[in-house]
Design an enzyme around this catalytic site. Structure first.
Site, PDB file in Angstrom:
ATOM      1  N   LYS A 188       0.858  -1.199   0.000  1.00  0.00           N
ATOM      2  CA  LYS A 188       0.000   0.000   0.000  1.00  0.00           C
ATOM      3  C   LYS A 188       0.893   1.247   0.000  1.00  0.00           C
ATOM      4  CE  LYS A 188      -2.755  -3.427   1.209  1.00  0.00           C
ATOM      5  NZ  LYS A 188      -3.436  -4.308   0.307  1.00  0.00           N
TER       6      LYS A 188
HETATM    7  C1  LIG Z   1      -3.990  -5.587   1.404  1.00  0.00           C
HETATM    8  C2  LIG Z   1      -5.405  -5.781   1.633  1.00  0.00           C
HETATM    9  C3  LIG Z   1      -5.893  -6.393   2.805  1.00  0.00           C
HETATM   10  C4  LIG Z   1      -4.986  -7.025   3.832  1.00  0.00           C
HETATM   11  O1  LIG Z   1      -4.118  -6.120   4.425  1.00  0.00           O
HETATM   12  P1  LIG Z   1      -2.982  -6.657   5.432  1.00  0.00           P
HETATM   13  O2  LIG Z   1      -2.527  -5.422   6.131  1.00  0.00           O
HETATM   14  O3  LIG Z   1      -1.908  -7.258   4.567  1.00  0.00           O
HETATM   15  O4  LIG Z   1      -3.600  -7.643   6.343  1.00  0.00           O
HETATM   16  C5  LIG Z   1      -7.262  -6.449   2.995  1.00  0.00           C
HETATM   17  N1  LIG Z   1      -8.123  -5.950   2.082  1.00  0.00           N
HETATM   18  C6  LIG Z   1      -7.698  -5.383   0.935  1.00  0.00           C
HETATM   19  C7  LIG Z   1      -8.701  -4.821  -0.026  1.00  0.00           C
HETATM   20  C8  LIG Z   1      -6.327  -5.300   0.663  1.00  0.00           C
HETATM   21  O5  LIG Z   1      -5.913  -4.758  -0.487  1.00  0.00           O
END
Ligand SMILES: *Cc1c(COP(=O)(O)O)cnc(C)c1O
Length: 383
Positions: A188
């Site tokens: 992200k």
């Molecule tokens: C990356 C992501 C997650 C999970 O995030 P983590 O911090 O890796 O647990 C959940 N939902 C969406 C839409 C994502 O893109």
């Protein structure tokens, strides 16, 4: 005989971390307070202030944030939760953790997001919540879905994993959600290595989530420290988890949060340049864009090739051969083993996007020269 040097492969994503983050992490280590402590509290305050949301609770990931958010929404065994299949599998898994059933809704093919129209046919007497995802950073129309389901007593949980830095109706994504969950994974924009955050409007809910992330303890370790070592008696009123963030992560997060506006501006500039360059190729490929109700941070800069373009596996292979690391588009949970055959309705837009779309390299330090190489490789691959 000489061979032309092969330029290094352009990655699809690189976190933007610098000396300031390294310094902040080192300071946390030197302070001796490495678990959840004052820096986590400061990061929560700063994040809430950045959003303009009343409460923020830091946790270990967005997956754990979603788990807590669903508990907060009252989801339990046998309940149904409407989710997009077109999402990282954690969205559906968080529902499954609670013994509830993820019910897959289709998405709008332009945005990759749920709409009131795709959610409506799936509502039943058992529906307890809807998880509205800001897929790839594109803000979901939260109000449209809320107006449909809230009169029926159904909570909307916003999966804003990708959404930090995106804008919905003039406000940061998630700011006005009943409950929203964010990710700080390096894929992200804003990263703490691993990490997540839940934001909410209700103070009692925030207090409960704070306890749940820390084994259900009525007194946190940080509270005990602030009380000057006095032994505060604690109780455990419900089963909680260890979903804490560390102070080392929060120290990095505080620096990253200050950099977020610059990260978003750069990504939007680069995405705009991709759009212009791609239009010039005449390939008819469609790049994800801002929806009518907001702006995306381009966490995922995805592209849908025109009908008749080569298969995606072939496209990715051609790009890789040209030194461009692209990725398949967003996954669809209903096509994976744990959820195969569970979709109740056809999901044509989901299946189109997951089968055909691909994600282009986009990161803060991407140069225009690298971008030109990506577009040239795409032109050749699509042609
Ligand atoms: C990356 C992501 C997650 C999970 O995030 P983590 O911090 O890796 O647990 C959940 N939902 C969406 C839409 C994502 O893109």
């Amino acid at each position: 005989m000489s061979t032309a040097p092969v330029p290094p492969t352009i990655p699809v994503m690189l976190p933007w971390l610098g000396e300031e983050e390294a310094q902040a992490a080192a300071e946390a280590v030197r302070s001796g307070w490495v678990a959840q402590g004052p820096r986590v509290a400061e990061f929560e305050r700063a994040f809430a202030e950045h959003l303009g949301a009343p409460h923020a609770v830091a946790v270990s990931s967005c997956t754990t944030a979603l788990h807590l958010a669903l508990i907060g929404a009252g989801v339990g065994p046998g309940d149904e939760v409407v989710v997009p299949s077109l999402s990282f599998i954690a969205t559906a898994n968080a529902v499954t953790y609670l013994g509830a059933v993820p019910v897959f809704a289709d998405v709008d093919a332009e945005t990759g997001n749920l709409t009131a129209g795709t959610v409506e046919p799936l509502l039943t007497a058992r529906t307890r919540a809807v998880i509205a995802v800001d897929q790839g950073g594109v803000p979901v129309d939260l109000d449209g879905i809320g107006e449909l389901v809230e009169p029926r007593g159904i909570t909307v949980v916003e999966d804003a994993a990708c959404g930090a830095g995106s804008v919905y109706r003039g406000r940061p994504v998630g700011a006005d959600a009943a409950i929203a969950a964010y990710s700080f994974h390096p894929r992200k924009l804003l990263t703490t290595g691993e990490g997540g955050m839940v934001t909410c409007q209700d103070g009692e809910l925030a207090a409960r989530l704070r306890r749940l992330r820390e084994h259900g303890m009525s007194v946190s370790a940080a509270d005990r420290h602030t009380a000057g070592g006095a032994s505060l008696p604690e109780t455990y009123d419900e089963i909680g988890f260890n979903y804490r963030m560390t102070d080392i992560q929060a120290a990095i997060g505080l620096v990253q949060l200050r950099r977020l506006p610059e990260m978003v501006a750069r990504r939007r500039e680069l995405a705009g340049r991709y759009r212009e360059l791609l239009a010039g190729t005449g390939t008819g490929a469609r790049l994800v864009a801002d929806p009518a109700h907001g702006t995306t941070n381009y966490q995922s800069c995805w592209l849908l090739p025109a009908d008749g373009a080569p298969e995606r596996t072939e496209l990715l292979a051609r790009l890789a051969a040209a030194g461009v690391s692209a990725r398949r588009g967003i996954m669809a949970a209903h096509l994976e083993a744990p959820y195969k055959g569970t979709a109740r309705v056809p999901l044509p837009a989901t299946e189109l996007l997951t089968r055909r779309s691909l994600i282009l390299p986009l990161f803060h330090a991407l140069t225009e020269q690298q971008q030109d190489r990506v577009v040239e490789a795409l032109r050749t691959a699509l042609g």
